[in-house]
Design a protein around this motif. Structure first.
Motif, PDB file in Angstrom:
ATOM      1  N   ASN A   1      26.857 -10.525   2.234  1.00  0.00           N
ATOM      2  CA  ASN A   1      27.038  -9.195   1.805  1.00  0.00           C
ATOM      3  C   ASN A   1      25.692  -8.605   1.600  1.00  0.00           C
ATOM      4  O   ASN A   1      25.020  -8.854   0.204  1.00  0.00           O
ATOM      5  N   TYR A   2      24.978  -8.038   2.288  1.00  0.00           N
ATOM      6  CA  TYR A   2      23.547  -7.567   2.442  1.00  0.00           C
ATOM      7  C   TYR A   2      23.355  -6.516   1.284  1.00  0.00           C
ATOM      8  O   TYR A   2      22.507  -6.341   0.474  1.00  0.00           O
ATOM      9  N   ARG A   3      24.355  -5.552   1.197  1.00  0.00           N
ATOM     10  CA  ARG A   3      24.409  -4.513   0.058  1.00  0.00           C
ATOM     11  C   ARG A   3      24.292  -5.206  -1.321  1.00  0.00           C
ATOM     12  O   ARG A   3      23.801  -4.691  -2.428  1.00  0.00           O
ATOM     13  N   SER A   4      24.710  -6.415  -1.640  1.00  0.00           N
ATOM     14  CA  SER A   4      24.647  -7.251  -3.132  1.00  0.00           C
ATOM     15  C   SER A   4      23.225  -7.318  -3.260  1.00  0.00           C
ATOM     16  O   SER A   4      22.670  -7.775  -4.601  1.00  0.00           O
ATOM     17  N   PHE A   5      22.354  -7.180  -2.415  1.00  0.00           N
ATOM     18  CA  PHE A   5      20.837  -7.328  -2.640  1.00  0.00           C
ATOM     19  C   PHE A   5      19.979  -6.432  -3.533  1.00  0.00           C
ATOM     20  O   PHE A   5      18.903  -6.450  -4.057  1.00  0.00           O
ATOM     21  N   GLY A   6      20.810  -5.393  -3.545  1.00  0.00           N
ATOM     22  CA  GLY A   6      20.128  -4.322  -4.413  1.00  0.00           C
ATOM     23  C   GLY A   6      20.542  -2.968  -3.777  1.00  0.00           C
ATOM     24  O   GLY A   6      20.756  -2.863  -2.479  1.00  0.00           O
ATOM     25  N   PRO A   7      20.378  -1.748  -4.354  1.00  0.00           N
ATOM     26  CA  PRO A   7      20.606  -0.396  -3.668  1.00  0.00           C
ATOM     27  C   PRO A   7      19.628   0.163  -2.845  1.00  0.00           C
ATOM     28  O   PRO A   7      19.728   0.620  -1.899  1.00  0.00           O
ATOM     29  N   LEU A   8      18.565  -0.353  -2.973  1.00  0.00           N
ATOM     30  CA  LEU A   8      17.283  -0.285  -1.915  1.00  0.00           C
ATOM     31  C   LEU A   8      17.269  -1.259  -0.831  1.00  0.00           C
ATOM     32  O   LEU A   8      17.375  -1.002   0.369  1.00  0.00           O
ATOM     33  N   LEU A   9      17.313  -2.539  -1.277  1.00  0.00           N
ATOM     34  CA  LEU A   9      16.854  -3.603  -0.423  1.00  0.00           C
ATOM     35  C   LEU A   9      18.304  -3.682   0.636  1.00  0.00           C
ATOM     36  O   LEU A   9      18.140  -4.052   1.668  1.00  0.00           O
ATOM     37  N   GLY A  10      19.506  -3.828  -0.252  1.00  0.00           N
ATOM     38  CA  GLY A  10      20.578  -3.731   0.637  1.00  0.00           C
ATOM     39  C   GLY A  10      20.834  -2.721   1.678  1.00  0.00           C
ATOM     40  O   GLY A  10      21.192  -2.933   2.733  1.00  0.00           O
ATOM     41  N   ARG A  11      20.261  -1.477   1.441  1.00  0.00           N
ATOM     42  CA  ARG A  11      20.427  -0.488   2.472  1.00  0.00           C
ATOM     43  C   ARG A  11      19.347  -0.835   3.458  1.00  0.00           C
ATOM     44  O   ARG A  11      19.807  -0.632   4.619  1.00  0.00           O
ATOM     45  N   LEU A  12      18.330  -1.256   3.044  1.00  0.00           N
ATOM     46  CA  LEU A  12      17.143  -1.489   4.394  1.00  0.00           C
ATOM     47  C   LEU A  12      17.938  -2.669   5.140  1.00  0.00           C
ATOM     48  O   LEU A  12      17.460  -2.497   6.238  1.00  0.00           O
TER      49      LEU A  12
END
Length: 209
Positions: A96-107
């Motif tokens: 779940n890459y979105r769980s990395f954070g609102p900026l990092l997850g999107r990137l």
């Protein structure tokens, strides 16, 4: 198969302000294929562009990109190789890459969605007419892979990925300070002519195990 190290990985560190890692970039040629392992991160983009110019290869000519694992310091520059096929351990699809954070997850999501052709690997493959062996080494990240290469110009080469990130980690293993998975992995692989670390200069091992 012929091999060249386009650039050596490292990090840019400014206390309390910046910690930007970038990985070693390995370039391979096998018959008509032009291959990268870990194309690196934004801090290395100027040097990477210079090295492509020096070897006379354009980003559009890269046919295959292999990843040791999906951390941005290893994968970000993959966005520039739109004609390539991308090889990654199959478990990448369950993170779940979105769980990395609102900026990092999107990137992360934007980088991964830029890959038009993905080949999932299990970590037990023999590829490139037997010139590349793939190992699943999931001690740094669950999708982590390492690669053993049989090259014409550099001999038997192990691309360790972040399971052995630098020379210090390697020396800890051979001196007996580290007794874990990485040591057993090195023993299983056996003697090599060159160790390629993601965040340090490559090393020709002097101690035979």
């Amino acid at each position: 198969m012929k091999m060249e190290i386009l650039l050596t990985g490292g990090s840019v560190f400014v206390p309390e302000r910046l910690n930007a890692h970038f990985s070693t970039v390995v370039y391979l040629e096998h018959e008509s294929r032009k291959i990268l392992i870990d194309p690196g991160n934004l801090p290395s983009i100027d040097e990477l562009e210079k090295r492509f110019s020096e070897i006379g290869v354009s980003p559009e000519e890269i046919t295959d990109v292999f990843f040791t694992h999906l951390h941005l310091d290893h994968i970000f520059n993959s966005i520039f190789f739109e004609n390539a096929t991308f090889y990654v351990h199959e478990s990448y699809a369950t993170k779940n890459y979105r769980s990395f954070g609102p900026l990092l997850g999107r990137l992360y999501s934007q980088v991964i969605s830029s890959w038009k052709r993905i080949v999932p690997l299990k970590g037990s493959e023999v590829l490139m007419d037997g010139k590349m062996k793939v190992f699943h080494t999931p001690w740094h990240a669950r999708e982590h892979l390492s690669f053993l290469l049989y090259t014409e110009n550099m001999g038997r080469v192990l691309v360790t990925g972040d399971v052995i990130p630098n020379r210090l980690s390697y020396y800890d293993i051979i001196k007996g300070y580290e007794e874990g998975h990485a040591k057993r992995f090195l023993s299983d692989v056996g003697d090599v002519d060159l160790l390629v670390f993601p965040h340090d200069a490559p090393l020709k091992p002097e101690v035979k195990r």
